[in-house]
Design a protein around this motif. Structure first.
Motif, PDB file in Angstrom:
ATOM      1  N   GLY A  43       0.836  -1.199   0.000  1.00 11.00           N
ATOM      2  CA  GLY A  43       0.000   0.000   0.000  1.00 11.00           C
ATOM      3  C   GLY A  43       0.868   1.246   0.000  1.00 11.00           C
ATOM      4  O   GLY A  43       1.774   1.364   0.806  1.00 11.00           O
ATOM      5  N   GLY A  44       0.623   2.152  -0.946  1.00 13.73           N
ATOM      6  CA  GLY A  44       1.370   3.398  -0.970  1.00 13.73           C
ATOM      7  C   GLY A  44       2.704   3.301  -1.688  1.00 13.73           C
ATOM      8  O   GLY A  44       3.398   4.290  -1.846  1.00 13.73           O
ATOM      9  N   ARG A  45       3.081   2.096  -2.147  1.00 14.06           N
ATOM     10  CA  ARG A  45       4.381   1.993  -2.818  1.00 14.06           C
ATOM     11  C   ARG A  45       4.239   1.584  -4.281  1.00 14.06           C
ATOM     12  O   ARG A  45       5.198   1.107  -4.893  1.00 14.06           O
ATOM     13  N   ALA A  46       3.034   1.784  -4.811  1.00 13.08           N
ATOM     14  CA  ALA A  46       2.776   1.349  -6.176  1.00 13.08           C
ATOM     15  C   ALA A  46       3.752   1.993  -7.152  1.00 13.08           C
ATOM     16  O   ALA A  46       4.281   1.334  -8.045  1.00 13.08           O
ATOM     17  N   GLY A  47       4.028   3.271  -6.967  1.00 13.91           N
ATOM     18  CA  GLY A  47       4.886   4.003  -7.896  1.00 13.91           C
ATOM     19  C   GLY A  47       6.244   3.341  -8.020  1.00 13.91           C
ATOM     20  O   GLY A  47       6.844   3.293  -9.090  1.00 13.91           O
ATOM     21  N   TYR A  48       6.731   2.820  -6.916  1.00 13.43           N
ATOM     22  CA  TYR A  48       8.037   2.191  -6.932  1.00 13.43           C
ATOM     23  C   TYR A  48       7.958   0.748  -7.415  1.00 13.43           C
ATOM     24  O   TYR A  48       8.799   0.277  -8.166  1.00 13.43           O
TER      25      TYR A  48
ATOM     26  N   GLU B 286       5.242  -1.235  -8.868  1.00 18.37           N
ATOM     27  CA  GLU B 286       4.521  -1.718 -10.048  1.00 18.37           C
ATOM     28  C   GLU B 286       5.486  -1.910 -11.214  1.00 18.37           C
ATOM     29  O   GLU B 286       6.255  -1.004 -11.565  1.00 18.37           O
ATOM     30  N   GLY B 287       5.497  -3.121 -11.758  1.00 15.68           N
ATOM     31  CA  GLY B 287       6.383  -3.408 -12.885  1.00 15.68           C
ATOM     32  C   GLY B 287       7.789  -3.807 -12.444  1.00 15.68           C
ATOM     33  O   GLY B 287       8.608  -4.207 -13.261  1.00 15.68           O
ATOM     34  N   ILE B 288       8.109  -3.661 -11.164  1.00 11.30           N
ATOM     35  CA  ILE B 288       9.440  -4.048 -10.661  1.00 11.30           C
ATOM     36  C   ILE B 288       9.389  -5.495 -10.165  1.00 11.30           C
ATOM     37  O   ILE B 288      10.040  -6.376 -10.711  1.00 11.30           O
ATOM     38  N   GLY B 289       8.626  -5.728  -9.120  1.00 10.62           N
ATOM     39  CA  GLY B 289       8.446  -7.094  -8.642  1.00 10.62           C
ATOM     40  C   GLY B 289       9.556  -7.571  -7.716  1.00 10.62           C
ATOM     41  O   GLY B 289      10.574  -6.913  -7.522  1.00 10.62           O
ATOM     42  N   ALA B 290       9.299  -8.753  -7.135  1.00  8.27           N
ATOM     43  CA  ALA B 290      10.137  -9.256  -6.043  1.00  8.27           C
ATOM     44  C   ALA B 290      11.548  -9.614  -6.482  1.00  8.27           C
ATOM     45  O   ALA B 290      12.507  -9.429  -5.743  1.00  8.27           O
ATOM     46  N   VAL B 291      11.691 -10.143  -7.706  1.00 13.35           N
ATOM     47  CA  VAL B 291      13.025 -10.543  -8.153  1.00 13.35           C
ATOM     48  C   VAL B 291      13.950  -9.335  -8.217  1.00 13.35           C
ATOM     49  O   VAL B 291      15.064  -9.339  -7.700  1.00 13.35           O
ATOM     50  N   ARG B 292      13.451  -8.271  -8.857  1.00 11.00           N
ATOM     51  CA  ARG B 292      14.299  -7.087  -8.999  1.00 11.00           C
ATOM     52  C   ARG B 292      14.483  -6.378  -7.663  1.00 11.00           C
ATOM     53  O   ARG B 292      15.540  -5.839  -7.369  1.00 11.00           O
ATOM     54  N   ASP B 293      13.430  -6.364  -6.861  1.00 10.50           N
ATOM     55  CA  ASP B 293      13.459  -5.583  -5.623  1.00 10.50           C
ATOM     56  C   ASP B 293      14.361  -6.230  -4.574  1.00 10.50           C
ATOM     57  O   ASP B 293      15.056  -5.530  -3.841  1.00 10.50           O
ATOM     58  N   VAL B 294      14.339  -7.537  -4.478  1.00 11.90           N
ATOM     59  CA  VAL B 294      15.014  -8.194  -3.356  1.00 11.90           C
ATOM     60  C   VAL B 294      16.067  -9.222  -3.790  1.00 11.90           C
ATOM     61  O   VAL B 294      17.176  -9.236  -3.290  1.00 11.90           O
ATOM     62  N   ILE B 295      15.684 -10.106  -4.740  1.00 12.46           N
ATOM     63  CA  ILE B 295      16.613 -11.199  -5.070  1.00 12.46           C
ATOM     64  C   ILE B 295      17.882 -10.667  -5.712  1.00 12.46           C
ATOM     65  O   ILE B 295      18.987 -11.064  -5.362  1.00 12.46           O
TER      66      ILE B 295
ATOM     67  N   GLN C 255      -4.066   0.697  -3.438  1.00 15.87           N
ATOM     68  CA  GLN C 255      -4.149   1.920  -4.207  1.00 15.87           C
ATOM     69  C   GLN C 255      -2.959   2.055  -5.139  1.00 15.87           C
ATOM     70  O   GLN C 255      -1.814   1.804  -4.739  1.00 15.87           O
ATOM     71  N   GLY C 256      -3.233   2.414  -6.374  1.00 18.19           N
ATOM     72  CA  GLY C 256      -2.149   2.693  -7.304  1.00 18.19           C
ATOM     73  C   GLY C 256      -1.755   1.509  -8.162  1.00 18.19           C
ATOM     74  O   GLY C 256      -1.009   1.660  -9.121  1.00 18.19           O
TER      75      GLY C 256
ATOM     76  N   THR D 252       2.636  -7.801 -11.741  1.00 17.81           N
ATOM     77  CA  THR D 252       3.832  -7.679 -10.900  1.00 17.81           C
ATOM     78  C   THR D 252       3.807  -8.748  -9.820  1.00 17.81           C
ATOM     79  O   THR D 252       2.827  -8.894  -9.102  1.00 17.81           O
ATOM     80  N   GLU D 253       4.922  -9.491  -9.701  1.00 16.95           N
ATOM     81  CA  GLU D 253       4.928 -10.541  -8.690  1.00 16.95           C
ATOM     82  C   GLU D 253       5.318  -9.971  -7.326  1.00 16.95           C
ATOM     83  O   GLU D 253       6.201  -9.126  -7.229  1.00 16.95           O
ATOM     84  N   THR D 254       4.634 -10.416  -6.277  1.00 16.20           N
ATOM     85  CA  THR D 254       5.008 -10.006  -4.922  1.00 16.20           C
ATOM     86  C   THR D 254       5.671 -11.165  -4.189  1.00 16.20           C
ATOM     87  O   THR D 254       6.083 -11.029  -3.053  1.00 16.20           O
ATOM     88  N   PHE D 255       5.711 -12.319  -4.844  1.00 18.37           N
ATOM     89  CA  PHE D 255       6.431 -13.473  -4.303  1.00 18.37           C
ATOM     90  C   PHE D 255       7.225 -14.081  -5.438  1.00 18.37           C
ATOM     91  O   PHE D 255       6.733 -14.208  -6.551  1.00 18.37           O
ATOM     92  N   ALA D 256       8.461 -14.421  -5.141  1.00 16.27           N
ATOM     93  CA  ALA D 256       9.264 -15.084  -6.165  1.00 16.27           C
ATOM     94  C   ALA D 256      10.122 -16.141  -5.508  1.00 16.27           C
ATOM     95  O   ALA D 256      10.636 -15.938  -4.410  1.00 16.27           O
ATOM     96  N   ALA D 257      10.224 -17.291  -6.158  1.00 10.77           N
ATOM     97  CA  ALA D 257      11.127 -18.335  -5.686  1.00 10.77           C
ATOM     98  C   ALA D 257      11.871 -18.857  -6.902  1.00 10.77           C
ATOM     99  O   ALA D 257      11.270 -19.058  -7.964  1.00 10.77           O
ATOM    100  N   ILE D 258      13.183 -19.026  -6.765  1.00 11.22           N
ATOM    101  CA  ILE D 258      13.969 -19.532  -7.887  1.00 11.22           C
ATOM    102  C   ILE D 258      14.939 -20.599  -7.398  1.00 11.22           C
ATOM    103  O   ILE D 258      15.239 -20.679  -6.205  1.00 11.22           O
ATOM    104  N   THR D 259      15.398 -21.415  -8.335  1.00  8.72           N
ATOM    105  CA  THR D 259      16.382 -22.450  -8.009  1.00  8.72           C
ATOM    106  C   THR D 259      17.682 -22.118  -8.731  1.00  8.72           C
ATOM    107  O   THR D 259      17.670 -21.862  -9.932  1.00  8.72           O
TER     108      THR D 259
END
Lengths: 322, 519
Positions: B254-259, B261-270, B337-338, B345-352
């Motif tokens: 919530g409130g972080r859509a601008g950042y 949306e379109g980025i997703g968990a892989v880019r944001d964290v992994i 919102q947003g 956009t994925e909010t969960f990602a798991a990779i091997t």
């Protein structure tokens, strides 16, 4: 939680500690050291415990307080165990000893030391003649005294020097860490010149001032003066003379330091006198021999003392700057 | 004074400070004279992290006398107004107790410059402000520029810094730039971004913040692995079955859509945190702890890391839907919102992943991250193989799992070991027990925040804990295939908020005969 065990034995204290752990979850796991505080019964003991509790937030430890009560009573041990909110991140066992037991603190401590963990002994008040040979001191890897808490601080420092054994340290030394850091950082900056001489000014009763002078003497190998500025106030100034002019770090009010260097604006820095708890936390951070402290102690006789004529030195320092 | 011929100043290389001694471990490393300029002072990052970290450093006596903080933003503020803002965030978020003396000294060096990034006049004013600080306050020309702004704004700010000469190094003074993630959104854009920054600041003056690397527990991975004899012999494919690296967050977007949306968990964290944790877990022993040696080993292990295919079976992605997060009812991503109600956009990602080295051949590394999961936790679990032979019969070891060593990065920092132990009683029965090392809740209270450590390292010019260009590009190289694959086909699978991710994640690890740890 506070548990009182009047007229008890160390075995009962140990049993109670284990029981408290089982009842309250893992209390004593992950303790990194045992801190033994040797003190006289009274207000000083509480102050020391408070400092130890604060330090335990960085170094979870078991604190054993040996409070020496009246010698002329019948031998007795009163214990009090504090855990949880009353003891910071530590568990504190206060043991009040009476009668002949007063002289056998080491025997009281031994059954309660954490297995395998280092032992630190701290004398917040009067120091034993030779800490490393004191029965409680002998149990410890690290022995902390406080020259400033002796009846004569300068004699306390002299005693620290003559009785120095690896593992000894003194709160008068940790009190000046910030000063040492600032002076070192100042020398890091260009121009990279040799220091020709140094002068340290501080209260007559400030062993930290003496040690700072000793440290400069041992590191720089140049004439160092120790100027006395009357009692109270701790360290007030350090001047390092160099060809391009002096580096001065002055703290007249015990709070704010001013760093002056030729050709540069004056810089101010918060430089408060350190609390005992901060010093203790620093002391517990390392448990190996402090060679730098040893060298500073050994250089003490090479420091030139000057009292009444200190105006002359400051004058010449000023002269060199202009 | 004594004769003059002996006192010629020496070059910095041959100069050794007589007051320094490697044996003097108490001596704090205080930064030399310098100042920091923050772009984007109105953002959360600078309010909640940077400003408190600056105060905490000052309180610990680690900032130089005459330190200066300059804020730059599009606000009509005076120096005093800005100082008020800083003071408020210090009072709200600083870790160490408030001391008026410390604050007064800090406040003397607070400046504010008002303007937007494309405003030449504002940057000229900034140049004047910084020159005045050097002259009057004693920052000696050493300045760090902290870009707490979206990466889109990097080019224009960098250009301004180049135009005004603020980015220019000298022999006697340094200029450094600090940037925050995201470092691009794929290999191509990361390269572009690096070019933009490197055009103005040479690589050795670029500090990329991955705040995970500033955490005590993350640095403790190196101590655990390389200072002990106990773990290294089993830290390889002979004994390790697989490794799970998890970063779970309980918050939503919530409130972080601008950042986001379109980025997703892989880019944001992994791409940053988890691959750095993988590098530290999987790397070989560096020959020393010099920045080059450390980065060299990280680069080596990252260059040996690859996705395991086929991606449909070895990866999973999800999107949280409405549900109960613990005791709280929360909305799903599509209702936040947003966000586009059709958002992919994925909010969960798991990779091997596989690490093709002798040490790790055949050991899968499972990485997962997500928002609105069961609880907030980051951990590295090294799961060991079962004992090759058990002298017990099946009924005795029914409840025995695999041995595991878990490094808890946050919260409740520490290390857990799981192994089997006999259940008290007459029959032989073996069950899992855990042994715990914990930094202790009160202990971590006073251990420095990651931003304190990293900010001080920037001012000291100590680059060990900052990923270099090459690490960033290698991590994109690892992840680009999965990003492309996901962009091309399918949609994220929904999972109710407060659970541990979509069924696809369980299926993914289940195919290998393993299962996720419940952190």
């Amino acid at each position: 939680m506070i548990v009182d065990l009047p007229s008890t034995t160390t075995a009962a204290v140990n049993r109670e500690l284990i029981e408290l752990r089982e009842r309250g979850g893992a209390v004593a796991l992950g303790r990194v050291l045992t801190l033994v505080i040797v003190t006289d019964d009274g207000a000083q003991a509480e102050e020391a415990i408070e400092a130890a509790n604060a330090a335990s937030r960085e170094h979870p430890c078991r604190v054993l307080v040996l409070a020496r009560g009246a010698r002329r009573a019948a031998p007795r041990l009163d214990a009090q165990i504090r855990v949880g909110g009353d003891a910071g991140a530590s568990e504190v066992v206060v043991m009040r000893m009476y009668g002949q037991l007063v002289d056998h603190g080491a025997s009281v401590v031994v059954p309660l030391l954490l297995p395998d963990a280092p032992v630190v002994t701290w004398w917040p008040g009067p120091r034993p003649k030779v800490p490393a040979e004191d029965p409680v001191g002998r149990l410890a890897q690290r022995r902390i005294t406080d020259a400033a808490a002796q009846r004569s601080p300068s004699r306390g420092l002299a005693a620290a020097r003559s009785s120095y054994t690896e593992g000894d340290t003194d709160l008068a030394w940790s009190r000046l860490t910030l000063w040492r850091g600032l002076l070192t950082a100042a020398l890091d900056q260009p121009p990279h010149e040799d220091v020709d001489s140094a002068a340290v000014t501080g209260a007559t009763d400030s062993p930290s001032t003496d040690l700072l002078a000793g440290w400069l003497r041992s590191r720089l190998d140049v004439p160092v003066r120790r100027i006395r500025s009357g009692p109270g106030g701790g360290i007030t100034s350090v001047v390092l003379e160099r060809h391009s002019g002096p580096i001065e770090l002055v703290r007249p009010d015990g709070k704010v330091g001013t760093l002056t260097q030729p050709g540069q604006p004056d810089r101010k820095v918060a430089l408060q006198r350190r609390h005992v708890r901060d010093c203790l936390t620093e002391e517990l951070r390392r448990l190996d021999a402090d060679e730098i402290y040893q060298a500073a102690l050994q250089a003490l006789p090479a420091v030139r003392a000057s009292g009444a004529n200190h105006r002359k030195v400051t004058d010449s320092a000023q002269g060199a700057r202009s | 004074m004594t004769g003059s011929g002996w006192h010629r100043p020496r070059a910095a290389e041959t100069w050794r400070n007589p007051l320094r001694d490697p044996r003097d471990k108490r001596l704090p490393h205080i930064a030399g004279p310098c100042g920091v300029t923050i772009f984007g002072v109105t953002g959360d990052l600078s309010r909640k992290k940077l400003m408190p970290a600056i105060y905490d450093l000052a309180n610990r006596g680690l900032l130089p006398p005459g330190f200066a903080v300059t804020g730059f933003a599009r606000r009509d503020w005076s120096d005093q107004d800005f100082a008020e803002v800083v003071l408020q965030s210090v009072r709200d978020y600083a870790r160490t107790p408030f001391r008026q003396d410390v604050w007064d000294r800090l406040a003397e060096g607070v400046r504010f410059v008002s303007g937007s990034f494309d405003d030449d006049a504002a940057f000229d004013r900034l140049t004047d402000t910084i020159a005045a600080l050097d002259r009057m306050h004693g920052t000696s020309g050493n300045h760090a520029f902290y870009l707490a702004i979206p990466p889109e704004a990097f080019p224009v700010v960098c250009k301004q810094l180049a135009r005004t000469g603020l980015a220019e190094h000298g022999d006697a003074h340094w200029r450094r730039v600090v940037i925050e993630k995201p470092f691009g959104h794929d290999l191509h854009s990361a390269r572009e971004l690096n070019e933009v920054v490197n055009e103005v600041f040479p690589e050795d003056s670029v500090f990329r913040i991955d705040h995970y690397l500033g955490k005590e527990t993350v640095q403790n991975i190196l101590a655990l692995r390389f200072a002990n004899q106990l773990f290294d012999p089993i830290w390889n494919s002979h004994y390790v079955d697989h490794v799970q690296i998890t970063m779970a967050e309980d918050i939503g977007l919530g409130g972080r859509a601008g950042y986001y949306e379109g980025i997703g968990a892989v880019r944001d964290v992994i791409q940053n945190h988890l691959l750095q944790l993988l590098a530290l877990t999987g790397m070989e022993e560096p020959v020393s702890f010099s920045p080059d040696a450390l980065r060299g080993e990280k680069v080596k292990v990252l260059s040996a890391t690859k996705l395991v295919g086929p991606l449909d079976e070895t990866t999973a992605r999800g999107q949280y839907s409405a549900g109960w997060q613990g005791s709280q009812q929360v909305a799903g991503l599509h209702q936040e919102q947003g966000f586009d109600p059709e958002s992919r956009t994925e909010t969960f990602a798991a990779i091997t992943l596989q690490v093709d080295t002798r040490r790790w051949g055949g050991v899968p590394f499972f990485l997962r991250t997500g928002k609105r999961l069961g609880r907030r936790v980051t951990e590295i679990a090294v799961v060991f193989k079962r004992a090759p032979h058990l002298p017990f019969d099946d009924t005795m070891t029914e409840e025995l799992g695999e041995n595991a060593l878990v490094i808890r990065v946050q919260p409740d920092e520490g290390v857990t070991m799981r192994f089997g132990s006999k259940v008290p009683g007459t029959a032989m029965e073996v069950r899992d027990v855990t042994m715990d090392f914990s930094y202790g809740t009160s202990f971590t209270e006073t251990s420095p925040d990651a931003y304190e450590r990293l900010l001080l390292d920037v001012l000291l010019g100590e680059p060990s804990l900052f990923p270099v260009n090459e690490e960033v590009e290698l991590s994109w190289q690892i992840l680009d295939p999965v990003l492309e694959h996901w962009a091309a086909t399918g949609t994220p699978e929904p999972y109710p908020a407060g659970t541990w991710g979509p069924p696809a994640a369980d299926a993914m690890i289940g195919r290998t005969g393993r299962s996720w740890r419940r952190p």
